[in-house]
Write a protein that holds these residues in place. Structure first.
Motif, PDB file in Angstrom:
ATOM      1  N   LEU A 198      14.172  59.638  52.318  1.00 22.80           N
ATOM      2  CA  LEU A 198      13.806  58.733  51.038  1.00 22.80           C
ATOM      3  C   LEU A 198      12.455  58.969  50.652  1.00 22.80           C
ATOM      4  O   LEU A 198      11.308  58.785  51.519  1.00 22.80           O
ATOM      5  CB  LEU A 198      14.350  57.427  50.983  1.00 22.80           C
ATOM      6  CG  LEU A 198      15.816  57.042  51.513  1.00 22.80           C
ATOM      7  CD1 LEU A 198      16.126  55.526  51.707  1.00 22.80           C
ATOM      8  CD2 LEU A 198      16.606  57.620  50.424  1.00 22.80           C
ATOM      9  N   PHE A 219      11.024  57.981  44.018  1.00 18.21           N
ATOM     10  CA  PHE A 219      11.552  58.767  42.620  1.00 18.21           C
ATOM     11  C   PHE A 219      10.511  58.967  41.679  1.00 18.21           C
ATOM     12  O   PHE A 219       9.770  57.988  41.350  1.00 18.21           O
ATOM     13  CB  PHE A 219      12.952  57.811  42.232  1.00 18.21           C
ATOM     14  CG  PHE A 219      13.570  58.470  41.227  1.00 18.21           C
ATOM     15  CD1 PHE A 219      14.475  59.475  41.479  1.00 18.21           C
ATOM     16  CD2 PHE A 219      13.446  58.271  39.728  1.00 18.21           C
ATOM     17  CE1 PHE A 219      15.279  60.149  40.541  1.00 18.21           C
ATOM     18  CE2 PHE A 219      14.116  58.840  38.957  1.00 18.21           C
ATOM     19  CZ  PHE A 219      15.079  59.610  39.216  1.00 18.21           C
ATOM     20  N   HIS A 250      12.677  63.822  38.348  1.00 25.20           N
ATOM     21  CA  HIS A 250      13.969  63.970  38.973  1.00 25.20           C
ATOM     22  C   HIS A 250      15.183  63.285  37.807  1.00 25.20           C
ATOM     23  O   HIS A 250      16.453  63.412  38.173  1.00 25.20           O
ATOM     24  CB  HIS A 250      14.114  63.075  40.359  1.00 25.20           C
ATOM     25  CG  HIS A 250      13.109  63.781  41.179  1.00 25.20           C
ATOM     26  ND1 HIS A 250      11.933  63.096  41.892  1.00 25.20           N
ATOM     27  CD2 HIS A 250      13.126  64.988  41.880  1.00 25.20           C
ATOM     28  CE1 HIS A 250      11.395  63.997  42.486  1.00 25.20           C
ATOM     29  NE2 HIS A 250      12.395  65.116  42.824  1.00 25.20           N
ATOM     30  N   ILE A 251      14.603  62.874  36.918  1.00 20.88           N
ATOM     31  CA  ILE A 251      15.692  62.095  35.812  1.00 20.88           C
ATOM     32  C   ILE A 251      16.695  63.003  35.231  1.00 20.88           C
ATOM     33  O   ILE A 251      17.764  62.850  35.349  1.00 20.88           O
ATOM     34  CB  ILE A 251      14.739  61.275  34.780  1.00 20.88           C
ATOM     35  CG1 ILE A 251      14.196  60.339  35.404  1.00 20.88           C
ATOM     36  CG2 ILE A 251      15.581  60.896  33.755  1.00 20.88           C
ATOM     37  CD1 ILE A 251      12.979  59.406  34.381  1.00 20.88           C
ATOM     38  N   SER A 298      18.122  65.248  36.687  1.00 18.01           N
ATOM     39  CA  SER A 298      19.382  65.500  37.732  1.00 18.01           C
ATOM     40  C   SER A 298      20.230  64.299  37.680  1.00 18.01           C
ATOM     41  O   SER A 298      21.530  64.302  37.671  1.00 18.01           O
ATOM     42  CB  SER A 298      18.838  65.356  39.331  1.00 18.01           C
ATOM     43  OG  SER A 298      18.132  66.623  39.390  1.00 18.01           O
ATOM     44  N   LEU A 299      19.590  63.090  37.438  1.00 20.65           N
ATOM     45  CA  LEU A 299      20.671  61.928  37.274  1.00 20.65           C
ATOM     46  C   LEU A 299      21.388  61.882  35.757  1.00 20.65           C
ATOM     47  O   LEU A 299      22.572  61.715  35.712  1.00 20.65           O
ATOM     48  CB  LEU A 299      19.662  60.537  37.109  1.00 20.65           C
ATOM     49  CG  LEU A 299      19.134  60.238  38.515  1.00 20.65           C
ATOM     50  CD1 LEU A 299      18.400  59.054  38.212  1.00 20.65           C
ATOM     51  CD2 LEU A 299      20.090  60.223  39.511  1.00 20.65           C
ATOM     52  N   PRO A 328      12.446  52.552  43.362  1.00 20.96           N
ATOM     53  CA  PRO A 328      13.356  53.375  42.959  1.00 20.96           C
ATOM     54  C   PRO A 328      13.075  54.602  44.148  1.00 20.96           C
ATOM     55  O   PRO A 328      11.735  55.067  44.387  1.00 20.96           O
ATOM     56  CB  PRO A 328      13.028  53.745  41.696  1.00 20.96           C
ATOM     57  CG  PRO A 328      11.664  53.758  41.471  1.00 20.96           C
ATOM     58  CD  PRO A 328      11.221  52.374  42.392  1.00 20.96           C
ATOM     59  N   GLY A 387      14.333  58.339  45.549  1.00 22.48           N
ATOM     60  CA  GLY A 387      15.138  59.568  45.589  1.00 22.48           C
ATOM     61  C   GLY A 387      15.644  60.095  46.980  1.00 22.48           C
ATOM     62  O   GLY A 387      14.635  59.882  48.050  1.00 22.48           O
ATOM     63  N   LEU A 442      16.922  66.875  44.420  1.00 25.81           N
ATOM     64  CA  LEU A 442      17.471  65.493  44.733  1.00 25.81           C
ATOM     65  C   LEU A 442      19.180  65.397  45.014  1.00 25.81           C
ATOM     66  O   LEU A 442      19.803  66.373  44.264  1.00 25.81           O
ATOM     67  CB  LEU A 442      17.381  64.740  43.153  1.00 25.81           C
ATOM     68  CG  LEU A 442      17.670  63.378  43.210  1.00 25.81           C
ATOM     69  CD1 LEU A 442      16.498  62.680  43.895  1.00 25.81           C
ATOM     70  CD2 LEU A 442      17.877  62.760  41.673  1.00 25.81           C
ATOM     71  N   TYR A 466      20.227  58.861  44.642  1.00 19.12           N
ATOM     72  CA  TYR A 466      19.383  58.037  44.041  1.00 19.12           C
ATOM     73  C   TYR A 466      19.500  56.463  44.628  1.00 19.12           C
ATOM     74  O   TYR A 466      21.099  56.413  44.561  1.00 19.12           O
ATOM     75  CB  TYR A 466      19.321  58.127  42.770  1.00 19.12           C
ATOM     76  CG  TYR A 466      18.597  57.158  41.904  1.00 19.12           C
ATOM     77  CD1 TYR A 466      16.930  57.338  41.786  1.00 19.12           C
ATOM     78  CD2 TYR A 466      18.909  56.123  41.453  1.00 19.12           C
ATOM     79  CE1 TYR A 466      16.292  56.424  41.222  1.00 19.12           C
ATOM     80  CE2 TYR A 466      18.203  54.926  40.777  1.00 19.12           C
ATOM     81  CZ  TYR A 466      16.687  55.259  40.710  1.00 19.12           C
ATOM     82  OH  TYR A 466      16.108  54.190  39.933  1.00 19.12           O
ATOM     83  N   GLU A 508      17.894  51.939  44.482  1.00 20.12           N
ATOM     84  CA  GLU A 508      16.921  51.257  44.142  1.00 20.12           C
ATOM     85  C   GLU A 508      17.104  49.752  45.029  1.00 20.12           C
ATOM     86  O   GLU A 508      18.155  49.458  45.139  1.00 20.12           O
ATOM     87  CB  GLU A 508      16.794  50.632  42.849  1.00 20.12           C
ATOM     88  CG  GLU A 508      16.656  51.778  41.550  1.00 20.12           C
ATOM     89  CD  GLU A 508      17.058  51.351  40.388  1.00 20.12           C
ATOM     90  OE1 GLU A 508      16.858  51.996  39.306  1.00 20.12           O
ATOM     91  OE2 GLU A 508      17.230  50.066  40.166  1.00 20.12           O
ATOM     92  N   ARG A 543      22.077  50.548  41.594  1.00 20.75           N
ATOM     93  CA  ARG A 543      22.327  52.096  41.212  1.00 20.75           C
ATOM     94  C   ARG A 543      22.022  53.251  42.205  1.00 20.75           C
ATOM     95  O   ARG A 543      21.341  54.015  42.227  1.00 20.75           O
ATOM     96  CB  ARG A 543      21.004  52.075  40.237  1.00 20.75           C
ATOM     97  CG  ARG A 543      21.136  51.195  39.129  1.00 20.75           C
ATOM     98  CD  ARG A 543      20.057  51.665  38.028  1.00 20.75           C
ATOM     99  NE  ARG A 543      20.411  50.613  36.995  1.00 20.75           N
ATOM    100  CZ  ARG A 543      19.727  49.376  36.941  1.00 20.75           C
ATOM    101  NH1 ARG A 543      18.589  49.074  38.098  1.00 20.75           N
ATOM    102  NH2 ARG A 543      19.734  48.359  36.098  1.00 20.75           N
TER     103      ARG A 543
END
Length: 174
Positions: free
Chosen positions: A4, A7, A11-12, A14-15, A56, A58, A67, A70, A72, A87
């Motif tokens: 870990l 984040f 990397h957003i 990918s989400l 947060p 990753g 990634l 994810y 949090e 999440r």
């Protein structure tokens, strides 16, 4: 081995790719997000740089920059020594390989060993059997159900409340 790391905004995308339906977005993020996901919806992550209330993470395989998950830790309460896991998601192509369990184990290590928390809780929709089994495997216990708490389309979804205490971690099966 899964690691870990903090984040970052890079990397957003990918989400966003992983969020393929309104139901999946609700299952992953609750009512904070709307489908289709956009970069703007992740502005809340900026609070992570100004407060210790949100951490947060990753998830990555060793040194690979791709990634694969994810999650949090949020609502981190230094007085009552508690936090929530929120999440949690694993990349679609990586599901079923035990990465969810490794991700949760990493979060619990951070919560109990680094943050010295006493209690970590979470909520999971009652139909998400794989996630519930994962959470139970790392020591979370069912505390009850918030019945039909969210309306999704023409149905209502119920939320299982779970938690683990520092005295229950690590589970004996580790």
């Amino acid at each position: 081995m899964l690691v870990l790391r903090p984040f970052t905004h890079e990397h957003i995308p990918s989400l966003i790719r992983w969020a393929t339906s309104a139901e999946l977005v609700m299952q992953w993020a609750g009512p904070l997000f709307r489908y289709p996901l956009t970069m703007d919806q992740f502005a809340y992550l900026d609070e992570a740089s100004t407060t210790r209330d949100l951490l947060p993470f990753g998830a990555f395989m060793d040194d690979d920059p791709k990634l694969v998950g994810y999650a949090e830790l949020r609502n981190i309460d230094p007085v009552h020594l508690s936090a929530l896991v929120t999440r949690v998601i694993v990349a679609p192509e990586a599901r079923g390989a035990g990465l969810g369990k490794q991700l949760m184990e990493g979060l619990l290590r951070i919560g109990f060993q680094k943050l010295h928390l006493h209690r970590i809780g979470l909520g999971v929709f009652d139909f998400n059997s794989p996630a519930i089994a994962c959470y139970e495997a790392v020591g979370f216990r069912n505390e009850g159900i918030r019945r039909e708490v969210y309306r999704v389309g023409d149905t209502f979804w119920s939320l299982v409340q779970m938690s683990i205490l520092e005295t229950e971690w690590p589970p004996r099966n580790w």
